[in-house]
Design a protein around this motif. Structure first.
Motif, PDB file in Angstrom:
ATOM      1  N   PHE A   1      48.451  36.176  45.383  1.00 26.20           N
ATOM      2  CA  PHE A   1      48.950  35.726  46.470  1.00 26.20           C
ATOM      3  C   PHE A   1      50.559  35.726  46.453  1.00 26.20           C
ATOM      4  O   PHE A   1      51.032  36.021  47.500  1.00 26.20           O
ATOM      5  CB  PHE A   1      48.404  34.364  46.920  1.00 26.20           C
ATOM      6  CG  PHE A   1      48.861  33.660  47.837  1.00 26.20           C
ATOM      7  CD1 PHE A   1      48.703  33.955  49.133  1.00 26.20           C
ATOM      8  CD2 PHE A   1      49.835  32.523  47.594  1.00 26.20           C
ATOM      9  CE1 PHE A   1      49.297  33.456  50.018  1.00 26.20           C
ATOM     10  CE2 PHE A   1      50.498  31.906  48.741  1.00 26.20           C
ATOM     11  CZ  PHE A   1      50.098  32.151  49.918  1.00 26.20           C
ATOM     12  N   LYS A   2      51.031  35.304  45.080  1.00 24.89           N
ATOM     13  CA  LYS A   2      52.547  35.199  45.148  1.00 24.89           C
ATOM     14  C   LYS A   2      53.360  36.430  45.686  1.00 24.89           C
ATOM     15  O   LYS A   2      54.584  36.301  46.130  1.00 24.89           O
ATOM     16  CB  LYS A   2      52.758  34.904  43.852  1.00 24.89           C
ATOM     17  CG  LYS A   2      52.298  33.277  43.264  1.00 24.89           C
ATOM     18  CD  LYS A   2      52.846  33.063  41.946  1.00 24.89           C
ATOM     19  CE  LYS A   2      52.198  31.839  41.788  1.00 24.89           C
ATOM     20  NZ  LYS A   2      52.485  31.340  40.075  1.00 24.89           N
ATOM     21  N   ALA A   3      52.481  37.807  45.374  1.00 25.26           N
ATOM     22  CA  ALA A   3      53.201  38.795  45.872  1.00 25.26           C
ATOM     23  C   ALA A   3      52.689  39.650  47.002  1.00 25.26           C
ATOM     24  O   ALA A   3      52.997  40.889  47.099  1.00 25.26           O
ATOM     25  CB  ALA A   3      53.516  39.732  44.385  1.00 25.26           C
ATOM     26  N   ARG A   4      51.505  39.001  47.426  1.00 31.12           N
ATOM     27  CA  ARG A   4      50.878  39.711  48.393  1.00 31.12           C
ATOM     28  C   ARG A   4      51.506  40.125  49.630  1.00 31.12           C
ATOM     29  O   ARG A   4      51.433  41.425  50.247  1.00 31.12           O
ATOM     30  CB  ARG A   4      49.695  38.783  48.724  1.00 31.12           C
ATOM     31  CG  ARG A   4      48.698  39.475  49.849  1.00 31.12           C
ATOM     32  CD  ARG A   4      47.454  38.671  50.301  1.00 31.12           C
ATOM     33  NE  ARG A   4      46.782  38.166  49.160  1.00 31.12           N
ATOM     34  CZ  ARG A   4      46.165  37.213  49.242  1.00 31.12           C
ATOM     35  NH1 ARG A   4      46.146  36.192  50.362  1.00 31.12           N
ATOM     36  NH2 ARG A   4      45.292  36.805  48.084  1.00 31.12           N
ATOM     37  N   PHE A   5      52.516  39.412  50.155  1.00 29.73           N
ATOM     38  CA  PHE A   5      53.081  39.568  51.288  1.00 29.73           C
ATOM     39  C   PHE A   5      54.555  40.224  51.026  1.00 29.73           C
ATOM     40  O   PHE A   5      55.438  40.118  51.923  1.00 29.73           O
ATOM     41  CB  PHE A   5      53.418  38.312  52.221  1.00 29.73           C
ATOM     42  CG  PHE A   5      51.857  37.775  52.669  1.00 29.73           C
ATOM     43  CD1 PHE A   5      51.600  38.286  53.761  1.00 29.73           C
ATOM     44  CD2 PHE A   5      51.434  36.758  51.928  1.00 29.73           C
ATOM     45  CE1 PHE A   5      50.348  37.727  54.420  1.00 29.73           C
ATOM     46  CE2 PHE A   5      50.126  36.466  52.314  1.00 29.73           C
ATOM     47  CZ  PHE A   5      49.721  36.992  53.501  1.00 29.73           C
TER      48      PHE A   5
ATOM     49  N   GLN B   1      49.131  44.154  42.545  1.00 31.11           N
ATOM     50  CA  GLN B   1      48.903  42.955  41.199  1.00 31.11           C
ATOM     51  C   GLN B   1      47.685  42.320  41.470  1.00 31.11           C
ATOM     52  O   GLN B   1      47.740  41.408  42.141  1.00 31.11           O
ATOM     53  CB  GLN B   1      50.368  42.178  41.169  1.00 31.11           C
ATOM     54  CG  GLN B   1      51.655  42.715  40.983  1.00 31.11           C
ATOM     55  CD  GLN B   1      52.606  41.835  41.320  1.00 31.11           C
ATOM     56  OE1 GLN B   1      52.530  40.586  40.941  1.00 31.11           O
ATOM     57  NE2 GLN B   1      53.972  42.073  41.815  1.00 31.11           N
ATOM     58  N   LEU B   2      46.708  42.902  40.540  1.00 30.72           N
ATOM     59  CA  LEU B   2      45.232  42.408  40.905  1.00 30.72           C
ATOM     60  C   LEU B   2      45.260  41.372  40.475  1.00 30.72           C
ATOM     61  O   LEU B   2      45.299  40.798  39.151  1.00 30.72           O
ATOM     62  CB  LEU B   2      44.553  43.668  40.117  1.00 30.72           C
ATOM     63  CG  LEU B   2      42.839  43.262  40.565  1.00 30.72           C
ATOM     64  CD1 LEU B   2      42.605  43.708  42.097  1.00 30.72           C
ATOM     65  CD2 LEU B   2      42.048  44.141  39.796  1.00 30.72           C
TER      66      LEU B   2
END
Length: 467
Positions: free
Chosen positions: A315-319, A326-327
């Motif tokens: 989530f931290k890098a999803r957007f 980054q699974l």
């Protein structure tokens, strides 16, 4: 603590409890007074108020001349579709209103921000299945999740290439396994190993399951069993099957569709490798509701999804939109898309009811509720050696309390379709399955002991009319 609760806590059998209450009331064990007393002493009886219980007259097959004007139906179909929790409409309206008023801002605002909707309720779901929160994800439908899990866990080799399952598994599981084998170019007949009951028996013996695992285990890649068998209602010995399979080097997974919300589960402690389930049966989320999946934390660093999607990205890098995945470790890495918030609302309404009690307490009531049903059926509808013309009912589901959940599967000496139609005319909702079975499932969240007594009375008139 009341007498009923003490009896259950001291592991009294249903027969003992029923007959003790009858003795206290100075009446027959099959007298309605016994049912009413058990309802009075049932500390979970108020939970039925959380659900909409249909009126008998509103069910399409009901003959209005055969039911009372305002009486509730007897709903014993929770193993097929659970009843609607009353809070569902409120929660759906909240999200529809939010969408109408703030549009895209609903993703990050409100009681259940849409991008976190599933995460708001996953802890309760994990408690119900006996897993850590991080081991459970709410996503997709059951068969989609089963395919995703098998793609990652079924890694056939030259020597270990079979999938072991019970014969007459639910068709969807059967088809999923067939297609997974075909996808790998394997011969279905030689790679799909199915365990049949002994000749003349309806259910599987645990010793036979373990014997097959011992004999065939070296060639088995995955063992896939139901937690509770949909047709017979048999509760399998999940920890023993898991232990035996893993000792032979097999991955062990379960379809928990008929077990979740029905029996106590301890997926993490039992070491089950993976599991999946739907949520519209005992979890009461509505037809096609949001399904669940589980992967044990021991696989978090070694098992990845074969098919990946945006929602599996951390989530931290999803957007950041860098297209460099980054699974997220474990089952949350298997999520493909943002959660369907309207389905989340429906599941939340039910899971919150489960959050007000425990599976241990529900299971205690369930054992007595189904035990009472079995007691009455055996009393009234047993095979009479002195009257061979009398119709009778055979209980297919195991009598051993540890080998069943809510459901009893009944076979009849007369055509089951006729009995089923007559029950439906009288405001009973249950479930008929080919070739000759009636599945009845008194659910501890919303069924009463009086429901059970009424059912057995109505069954008598249904059988008489069906002859």
């Amino acid at each position: 603590m009341n007498n009923l609760e003490m009896d259950l806590s001291s592991n009294g059998t249903p027969v003992t409890i029923i007959e003790n209450i009858a003795s206290q009331l100075a009446c027959s064990p099959v007298d309605k007074k016994v049912a009413l007393r058990m309802d009075e002493e049932d500390e979970l009886r108020h939970f039925h108020e959380h659900f909409h219980i249909p009126k008998a007259k509103d069910l399409p097959p009901t003959n209005s001349a055969l039911v009372e004007e305002d009486e509730n139906c007897i709903y014993f179909a929770g193993n097929s579709l659970g009843l609607q929790p009353k809070k569902i409409k409120t929660y759906l309206d909240e999200e529809l209103d939010k969408w109408a008023k703030i549009g895209v801002h609903g993703h990050m605002n409100g009681e259940r921000p849409w991008i976190f909707g599933d995460e708001c309720i996953v802890k309760i779901m994990a408690d119900v299945v006996g897993a850590h929160k991080e081991e459970v994800a709410l996503m997709n439908g059951l068969t989609v999740n089963l395919h995703l899990l098998l793609l990652s866990f079924f890694k056939p080799t030259t020597n270990r290439y079979k999938i072991l399952m019970e014969a007459k598994a639910f068709p969807s599981d059967h088809y999923a396994v067939e297609s997974q084998l075909q996808l790998r170019g394997l011969n279905v007949e030689t790679s799909m190993l199915m365990i049949e009951p002994r000749k003349g028996e309806e259910t599987l013996r645990i010793e036979d399951i373990l014997a097959v695992i011992e004999k065939e285990g070296d060639s088995v890649a995955v063992i896939l069993f139901s937690g509770v068998q949909y047709y017979t209602g048999q509760l399998f010995d999940i920890p023993r099957i898991t232990k035996a399979g893993q000792e032979k080097g097999c991955i062990v997974g379960f379809d928990m569709a008929h077990a979740v919300g029905n029996v106590e589960l301890y997926l993490h402690d039992w070491g089950v490798d993976f599991a999946c389930w739907c949520s519209y049966k005992y979890l009461n989320s509505g037809a096609g509701g949001l399904a669940g999946a589980y992967i044990h934390e021991k696989h978090f660093q070694t098992v990845e999804p074969v098919l990946k999607g945006w929602w599996g990205h951390d989530f931290k890098a999803r957007f950041l939109m860098e297209n460099k995945l980054q699974l997220t470790p474990g089952i949350n890495g298997f999520r493909l898309s943002n959660p369907p918030i309207l389905l989340v609302c429906a599941l939340q309404a039910s899971l919150e009811v489960f959050g007000e009690t425990t599976m241990k307490r529900l299971r205690k009531k369930s054992i007595l509720l189904t035990g009472y049903l079995e007691y009455l059926i055996r009393h009234y509808y047993h095979k009479d050696k002195d009257d061979l013309e009398k119709p009778y009912v055979k209980v297919i589901t195991p009598s051993n309390l540890e080998e069943r959940g809510c459901q009893l599967t009944l076979a009849f000496s007369i055509p089951v379709k006729s009995v089923f139609k007559e029950l439906e005319k009288r405001g009973v909702a249950c479930d008929m399955r080919e070739p000759n079975a009636l599945r009845v499932a008194p659910v501890p969240l919303y069924n009463s002991f009086h429901d059970v007594h009424r059912f057995t009375e109505i069954l008598g008139s249904a059988i008489t009319s069906a002859e």
